[in-house]
Motif scaffolding. Structure first.
Motif, mmCIF file in Angstrom:
data_model
loop_
_atom_site.group_PDB
_atom_site.id
_atom_site.type_symbol
_atom_site.label_atom_id
_atom_site.label_comp_id
_atom_site.label_asym_id
_atom_site.label_seq_id
_atom_site.Cartn_x
_atom_site.Cartn_y
_atom_site.Cartn_z
ATOM 1 N N ASP A 7 5.453 -14.127 -11.766
ATOM 2 C CA ASP A 7 5.558 -13.547 -13.100
ATOM 3 C C ASP A 7 5.641 -14.624 -14.171
ATOM 4 O O ASP A 7 5.077 -14.474 -15.261
ATOM 5 N N LEU A 8 6.331 -15.731 -13.869
ATOM 6 C CA LEU A 8 6.388 -16.820 -14.846
ATOM 7 C C LEU A 8 4.995 -17.409 -15.052
ATOM 8 O O LEU A 8 4.618 -17.740 -16.186
ATOM 9 N N VAL A 9 4.207 -17.532 -13.982
ATOM 10 C CA VAL A 9 2.825 -17.990 -14.129
ATOM 11 C C VAL A 9 2.062 -17.064 -15.074
ATOM 12 O O VAL A 9 1.323 -17.513 -15.963
ATOM 13 N N ARG A 10 2.238 -15.756 -14.889
ATOM 14 C CA ARG A 10 1.559 -14.789 -15.771
ATOM 15 C C ARG A 10 1.947 -15.003 -17.224
ATOM 16 O O ARG A 10 1.097 -14.969 -18.127
ATOM 17 N N ARG A 11 3.202 -15.232 -17.473
ATOM 18 C CA ARG A 11 3.667 -15.413 -18.850
ATOM 19 C C ARG A 11 3.178 -16.729 -19.441
ATOM 20 O O ARG A 11 3.030 -16.854 -20.652
ATOM 21 N N LEU A 12 2.899 -17.707 -18.577
ATOM 22 C CA LEU A 12 2.419 -18.998 -19.057
ATOM 23 C C LEU A 12 0.903 -19.030 -19.257
ATOM 24 O O LEU A 12 0.415 -19.567 -20.249
ATOM 25 N N VAL A 13 0.147 -18.473 -18.297
ATOM 26 C CA VAL A 13 -1.320 -18.606 -18.357
ATOM 27 C C VAL A 13 -2.039 -17.277 -18.562
ATOM 28 O O VAL A 13 -3.255 -17.263 -18.762
ATOM 29 N N GLY A 14 -1.313 -16.164 -18.482
ATOM 30 C CA GLY A 14 -1.928 -14.875 -18.771
ATOM 31 C C GLY A 14 -2.259 -14.027 -17.570
ATOM 32 O O GLY A 14 -2.590 -12.844 -17.710
ATOM 33 N N THR A 15 -2.170 -14.598 -16.355
ATOM 34 C CA THR A 15 -2.513 -13.867 -15.134
ATOM 35 C C THR A 15 -1.469 -14.150 -14.059
ATOM 36 O O THR A 15 -1.137 -15.323 -13.832
ATOM 37 N N PRO A 16 -0.954 -13.108 -13.386
ATOM 38 C CA PRO A 16 -0.012 -13.377 -12.289
ATOM 39 C C PRO A 16 -0.743 -13.995 -11.108
ATOM 40 O O PRO A 16 -1.793 -13.500 -10.682
ATOM 41 N N ILE A 17 -0.232 -15.091 -10.593
ATOM 42 C CA ILE A 17 -0.837 -15.776 -9.454
ATOM 43 C C ILE A 17 0.294 -16.168 -8.507
ATOM 44 O O ILE A 17 1.336 -16.663 -8.928
ATOM 45 N N GLY A 18 0.064 -15.944 -7.220
ATOM 46 C CA GLY A 18 1.034 -16.348 -6.218
ATOM 47 C C GLY A 18 0.541 -17.556 -5.454
ATOM 48 O O GLY A 18 -0.633 -17.918 -5.533
ATOM 49 N N GLU A 19 1.428 -18.184 -4.721
ATOM 50 C CA GLU A 19 0.981 -19.285 -3.872
ATOM 51 C C GLU A 19 1.498 -19.068 -2.457
ATOM 52 O O GLU A 19 2.469 -18.355 -2.224
ATOM 53 N N VAL A 20 0.844 -19.702 -1.524
ATOM 54 C CA VAL A 20 0.928 -19.283 -0.134
ATOM 55 C C VAL A 20 2.281 -19.560 0.506
ATOM 56 O O VAL A 20 2.686 -18.840 1.419
ATOM 57 N N THR A 21 3.030 -20.581 0.067
ATOM 58 C CA THR A 21 4.287 -20.889 0.759
ATOM 59 C C THR A 21 5.359 -19.840 0.496
ATOM 60 O O THR A 21 6.311 -19.732 1.273
ATOM 61 N N THR A 22 5.217 -19.075 -0.575
ATOM 62 C CA THR A 22 6.217 -18.045 -0.870
ATOM 63 C C THR A 22 5.840 -16.677 -0.314
ATOM 64 O O THR A 22 6.674 -15.771 -0.286
ATOM 65 N N ARG A 23 4.594 -16.482 0.146
ATOM 66 C CA ARG A 23 4.155 -15.136 0.542
ATOM 67 C C ARG A 23 4.891 -14.621 1.771
ATOM 68 O O ARG A 23 5.125 -13.421 1.901
ATOM 69 N N GLY A 24 5.244 -15.509 2.690
ATOM 70 C CA GLY A 24 5.916 -15.060 3.892
ATOM 71 C C GLY A 24 7.292 -14.488 3.639
ATOM 72 O O GLY A 24 7.895 -13.898 4.537
ATOM 73 N N PHE A 25 7.790 -14.656 2.424
ATOM 74 C CA PHE A 25 9.109 -14.118 2.078
ATOM 75 C C PHE A 25 9.008 -12.767 1.384
ATOM 76 O O PHE A 25 9.958 -12.309 0.765
ATOM 77 N N THR A 26 7.849 -12.129 1.484
ATOM 78 C CA THR A 26 7.679 -10.805 0.882
ATOM 79 C C THR A 26 7.760 -9.680 1.897
ATOM 80 O O THR A 26 8.056 -8.550 1.551
ATOM 81 N N TYR A 27 7.446 -9.955 3.164
ATOM 82 C CA TYR A 27 7.274 -8.948 4.216
ATOM 83 C C TYR A 27 6.037 -8.092 3.953
ATOM 84 O O TYR A 27 5.857 -7.041 4.541
ATOM 85 N N LEU A 28 5.193 -8.584 3.036
ATOM 86 C CA LEU A 28 3.948 -7.891 2.699
ATOM 87 C C LEU A 28 2.719 -8.714 3.085
ATOM 88 O O LEU A 28 1.595 -8.281 2.851
ATOM 89 N N TRP A 29 2.926 -9.889 3.667
ATOM 90 C CA TRP A 29 1.850 -10.868 3.839
ATOM 91 C C TRP A 29 1.636 -11.166 5.313
ATOM 92 O O TRP A 29 2.596 -11.379 6.063
ATOM 93 N N ASP A 30 0.382 -11.187 5.723
ATOM 94 C CA ASP A 30 0.010 -11.585 7.071
ATOM 95 C C ASP A 30 -0.174 -13.104 7.051
ATOM 96 O O ASP A 30 -1.194 -13.614 6.575
ATOM 97 N N VAL A 31 0.823 -13.826 7.546
ATOM 98 C CA VAL A 31 0.853 -15.282 7.400
ATOM 99 C C VAL A 31 -0.304 -15.937 8.138
ATOM 100 O O VAL A 31 -0.986 -16.816 7.609
#
Length: 483
Positions: free
Chosen positions: A159-183
């Motif tokens: 969300d901070l990325v979205r507020r800085l550049v205009g688009t929400p973007i995630g990065e791969v090292t944090t995805r495994g902490f969602t329980y929504l990502w196939d690592v």
């Protein structure tokens, strides 16, 4: 080139300003405000951006930034959840990872998908109320209107990325902490996403760690200090950035964050999934890398609990002196499972316990037992992550204790290295930005850039039979709480 490394910590927000040689030029920090009510822990996502901009301004006030290119490199916590509508406004308050309302939903996820299947996909050995998936299930049951209004589902850094550049973007090292990502597959887990009542299109694009994701918007640029321009580097998870910042992002080294919570991380470049080895696994900072990660809620908090409840708040320096002066005969053992389930054992009935007490023991013996119990827990995690580990690199508040750090070296039988670096996480985020800019070829080059001095603790011979005490510790744990 200037780098503002931003650490979205749980307790504090921090910005550290570096130059291209990783010289620290300025530091600023501010506490994070939460709205708490029992297990509910929420925050205002809008205030995160304003606080970060203020901290950048405070750092810039100490340096002439005009005419220089600047990078905002991000790191920090992962799981805290932010929901926004079609205009980009927050649908409701952000839900901190500390928010524990979704325990029932976490159990339901395990029942619905099976612990083993979910582990193979998400890299997480157990479901938790911490994960955004569990929180989304809670919202689906208790606040369905919030989900109906939602168009974007992000974690706090996205969300901070979205507020800085205009688009929400995630990065791969944090995805495994969602329980929504196939690592292992590197994509969202569609069955889980659907079960949580959202669409995959509501989730952010995911890019590799340390990716430059664009320039800040004109609106944000107008609020920043003078510079030739600002771009944003997405960085990585705080624990993994700390590895890069301390030189422990190498095989054979285990990184320990010795704070209130104990966490350990280890790089594995030739990793293969083993369903019997229940350790959290995640994509690393470079292509093909896997980082194994364990976190225990019982870490420094066990010592703080004992210091407050049994030592009358004795200052840490006085406790260090008392322990150093004590000649130990046969001190008791302590099982530091005050918060229950803790890797690598995952024993749901585990509790804290003193073992082998007798009338000769006093409170200093008990304090020793608590510190040794923490060291035993560290050893269990180090051996589980990397049985061939040759060193433990320790950062965080607990690393300031020379007595406890030496005890960890003695108990684990490895050298423990404590870098003289209070901002290891930010240093690692800045290193990722340097790599993206082509200023360094790889993270191996970070050691040549103003590397911090380190204190080394080596295992001592003689004295207490460490192997025998560790065996007694393990035996007591499984005798009392094993299944």
């Amino acid at each position: 080139m200037l780098i503002y490394a931003v650490d979205l910590g749980t307790t504090n927000l921090k910005v550290v300003l570096y130059d291209e040689e990783l010289r620290r030029l300025a530091t600023a920090a501010a506490s994070v405000d939460y709205d708490r009510d029992g297990v509910r822990v929420e925050f205002d996502p809008r205030r995160i951006l304003s606080a970060v901009l203020d901290l950048i301004g405070r750092c810039a006030s100490e340096v002439d930034t005009s005419g220089q290119d600047a990078v905002i490199a991000l790191t920090g916590q992962a799981e805290s959840l932010v929901l926004t509508d079609g205009r980009g406004d927050a649908v409701r308050a952000g839900m901190s990872w500390l928010d524990d309302r979704a325990t029932t939903e976490a159990a339901e996820l395990e029942q619905r998908f099976g612990v083993d299947e979910a582990f193979a996909v998400t890299g997480e050995p157990a479901a938790s109320a911490t994960w955004p998936a569990a929180k989304l299930r809670w919202l689906l049951a208790h606040e369905p209107e919030s989900l109906r209004r939602t168009r974007s589902v992000s974690m706090i850094k996205d969300d901070l990325v979205r507020r800085l550049v205009g688009t929400p973007i995630g990065e791969v090292t944090t995805r495994g902490f969602t329980y929504l990502w196939d690592v292992r597959a590197g994509r969202y887990w569609s069955d889980m996403v659907e079960h949580c009542g959202i669409a995959s299109t509501m989730l952010p694009e995911v890019v590799p760690a340390g990716t430059d994701v664009g320039r800040v918007t004109d609106e944000v640029a107008a609020l920043l200090p003078p510079a030739a321009g600002y771009r944003v580097n997405i960085g990585a998870l705080d624990h993994f950035c700390a590895m890069a910042g301390t030189g422990s992002y190498v095989e054979g080294s285990v990184s320990e964050s010795a704070g209130t919570v104990l966490s350990v991380s280890a790089l594995q470049r030739d990793w293969r999934f083993d369903p019997a080895r229940r350790v959290s696994f995640h994509r690393g900072l470079s292509d093909g890398d896997t980082v194994l990660f364990n976190a225990s809620d019982t870490g420094g908090i066990a010592l703080e609990w004992f210091r407050a409840q049994a030592l009358g708040g004795m200052p840490y320096a006085d406790l260090e002196t008392a322990l150093a002066d004590r000649v130990l005969a046969d001190p008791p053992l302590f099982l530091p499972y005050l918060s229950g389930i803790s890797p690598p054992d995952f024993l749901p009935r585990a509790k804290g316990a003193f073992v082998d007490l007798d009338l000769s023991h006093d409170r200093i013996d008990l304090a020793y037992a608590v510190e040794e119990g923490i060291a035993h827990l560290v050893r269990r995690n180090v051996e589980y992550l990397d049985p061939a580990a040759r060193e433990l690199v320790s950062t965080g508040g607990g690393a300031a204790s020379a007595y406890l750090t030496q005890l960890k070296s003695d108990v684990c039988g490895v050298e423990v290295i404590v870098p003289d670096e209070l901002e290891a996480t930010c240093r690692g985020a800045a290193a990722l930005a340097l790599r993206a800019a082509g200023r360094i070829d790889s993270l191996d080059d970070v050691a040549a850039l103003n590397a911090p001095r380190s204190t080394r603790y080596r295992p001592r011979a003689g004295g207490i039979d460490r192997a025998a005490r560790y065996d007694r510790f393990a035996g007591a744990l499984h005798r009392l709480y094993g299944e």
